[in-house]
Design a protein around this motif. Sequence first.
Motif, short mmCIF file in Angstrom:
data_model
loop_
_atom_site.label_atom_id
_atom_site.label_comp_id
_atom_site.label_asym_id
_atom_site.label_seq_id
_atom_site.Cartn_x
_atom_site.Cartn_y
_atom_site.Cartn_z
N GLN A 96 0.85 -1.18 0.00
CA GLN A 96 0.00 0.00 0.00
C GLN A 96 0.89 1.24 0.00
O GLN A 96 1.90 1.28 0.71
CB GLN A 96 -0.90 0.01 1.24
CG GLN A 96 -1.95 1.12 1.23
CD GLN A 96 -2.89 1.00 2.43
OE1 GLN A 96 -2.44 0.97 3.58
NE2 GLN A 96 -4.18 0.93 2.18
N LYS A 142 0.27 5.20 0.50
CA LYS A 142 -0.59 6.34 0.79
C LYS A 142 0.04 7.61 0.21
O LYS A 142 1.25 7.71 0.05
CB LYS A 142 -0.74 6.50 2.31
CG LYS A 142 -1.54 5.39 2.97
CD LYS A 142 -3.02 5.62 2.75
CE LYS A 142 -3.87 4.80 3.71
NZ LYS A 142 -5.31 5.05 3.46
N GLU A 193 -1.72 -1.00 -3.77
CA GLU A 193 -2.87 -0.11 -3.59
C GLU A 193 -2.32 1.31 -3.46
O GLU A 193 -1.53 1.60 -2.56
CB GLU A 193 -3.64 -0.50 -2.34
CG GLU A 193 -4.84 0.38 -2.04
CD GLU A 193 -6.10 -0.03 -2.79
OE1 GLU A 193 -6.93 0.86 -3.04
OE2 GLU A 193 -6.24 -1.23 -3.12
N ARG A 227 -5.84 -0.16 -7.32
CA ARG A 227 -4.96 -1.30 -7.05
C ARG A 227 -4.39 -1.76 -8.39
O ARG A 227 -5.11 -2.02 -9.35
CB ARG A 227 -5.70 -2.44 -6.37
CG ARG A 227 -4.73 -3.54 -5.89
CD ARG A 227 -5.41 -4.65 -5.11
NE ARG A 227 -6.18 -5.50 -6.00
CZ ARG A 227 -7.48 -5.71 -5.92
NH1 ARG A 227 -8.19 -5.11 -4.98
NH2 ARG A 227 -8.10 -6.51 -6.77
#
Length: 333
Positions: A20, A22, A50, A237
Amino acid sequence: GPAQTAPPHPPDAQQPVKHQLKATPATVHWGHLQADLEPRLQVRSGDHVEIETFSGGRADLSGDLSIVAPAHRDIIENVMPMDGPHILTGPIAVEGAQPGDCLEVRIETIRLGADWGYNLIRPGRGTLPDEFHQPRQNTFPIDRSRSITRLPWGIDVPLRPFFGVLATAPPPEWGRVSSVPPREFGGNIDNKELIAGSSLFLPVFTEGALFSAGDGHAVQGDGEMDVTALETCMNGRFQLILHPGRTLDAPRALTPTHLITMGFDPDLDEAARQASHRMLDWLTALTGWSREQAYIFSSLACDIRITQLVNQNKGVHAMVRRDLLSLSEPILP
């Protein structure tokens, strides 16, 4: 900031890992692409990532930061835009990627990240630069449950979200380049066909490939007439798959329904010529047809479409339906 530490890989190196990334002041670059940006994440070929992206600076939102998420505001207040308007998350290094390889970006999911999107008219820009003399900023509501935006004069526009910018790093010798014009590395392609379930194939020009994403579009027409789509925050994703030694001169795509080749040039005719030439290259490689056969087939069954007219380099994409070709999977560029 340093690259985020990836979780340990299982003993089976083929097992993909889920990451992931961010969007924070430490993980974005605003308005530019370059080969010497520090990777924010390192992955292996086949891993899934992601990615969170934000769209809109203070001016884009008419100074109204009340609608933005705290992390988005943190970026607006702490990151300096350079060369272009796009807030890009990344770059992500893919282990083993070398110049001359190809990076397949499988777009697995796309999720809208906000209940609003904005559109701008910039005088002197767009497809009708001499007609509209007043700058105009509009923020429109996004109804995520119904997948529509309502325009204030009473029309609902169905949403079809996609990422406007998907890019590898440019060649190192180019230095820092603006995020605005799409080029050989992809970038601000603004191709509305790149929906979830599509694969975008990007040339690799530097070690690690250095993939970045951003410029979420909730919906856009081919052409992107006034210079912006419905610009919004977006999460996706992606599976990043390296194809070593498979050299491309420009992005190509495989959507759930079509093969797509692309051309970019300030001259629309040249962009169309590039997209057409690359489609014949792909068709002959996939089918074994002669170039003349591919040319005849394309005149009957290939659609040439304007991607966008507003990003310095105009975009044209050529589209052929996959079901006409009866090709075995997987189809590679």
